[in-house]
Scaffold this motif. Sequence first.
Motif, short mmCIF file in Angstrom:
data_model
loop_
_atom_site.label_atom_id
_atom_site.label_comp_id
_atom_site.label_asym_id
_atom_site.label_seq_id
_atom_site.Cartn_x
_atom_site.Cartn_y
_atom_site.Cartn_z
N TYR A 177 -1.13 -3.28 2.96
CA TYR A 177 -0.93 -1.75 3.69
C TYR A 177 0.76 -0.76 3.95
N ARG A 204 -2.00 -4.53 14.26
CA ARG A 204 -2.69 -4.69 12.48
C ARG A 204 -2.54 -6.51 12.72
N VAL A 210 -5.65 -1.03 7.09
CA VAL A 210 -4.76 -0.01 7.66
C VAL A 210 -5.50 1.05 9.07
N GLU A 214 -2.64 5.57 9.16
CA GLU A 214 -1.97 5.18 7.98
C GLU A 214 -3.81 5.51 7.06
#
Length: 255
Positions: A177, A204, A210, A214
């Motif tokens: 990521y 996360r 993502v 993001e």
Amino acid sequence: RIIREHHEVTKNFPQFQFAFKFQYRDLPTFIHPDADPNHNYVKRFRETNLSEDDRITLKDYAKSLGFITACTPFDEASVDMVVKHGYDILKVGSPSFNDWPLWDKIMQVWNGPIIASCGGATVEEIDKVEKMSSNLTLMHCVPMYPTLGPEANVARVEYLRRRYPYIKIGYSTHEYYAGTRLGASLAMAAGATVFEKHVCISPRPNDYSVTPSEMAHWLYRLKDAVMLWGDGEYIPRGAELEKLALFSRKMIDGR
């Protein structure tokens, strides 16, 4: 919440079509009775298992927000469930690419589009799958979670496009990521027209999914790449010709 927050991002990119993909496993047949109950995957599959009503609720919610709906079945019973629930697309994941009994079941009951990730597959296996469906998209995929830059091998997209010129080729990415995020743009330039990305919300859960912010950045990069790539056709505009005229030598009577 995952569906809703990523919809808030994707609605700002009307030039793309978006699908939200789910996964189905029929745990009584998918998990062997002698499997270690403490194995990471066994625990995860059991802890995240949903009732049929809950699966339908999530699928219908994604549909209500305008998403195309897709689902990956990992066993024959789940293929029947995908058909029953009325998904738009059936996805075959890389672990199932050479699962021929699963493919036999899919071919018996599914008439819609199929997307298949071919991570780890041999050319012979890909050739076999390519002959099965007239509505197939092949996805280049590196089954490393996360995939670091040197492992991406995006050039594989061009290889697949040249070998199978009559079907769509895509890129299923597990990029780290926090990496360069160039993979999708390079894959687009190599001929990919379908992209798959793992998504999440904070906190996360892994290094290859993502968050909505993001995802927005990833999509802006892809949007810019599509804009810069164009369509390959070139018709000089008036302003260009005027600029060229300022610097070009004029030919008169062929001299």
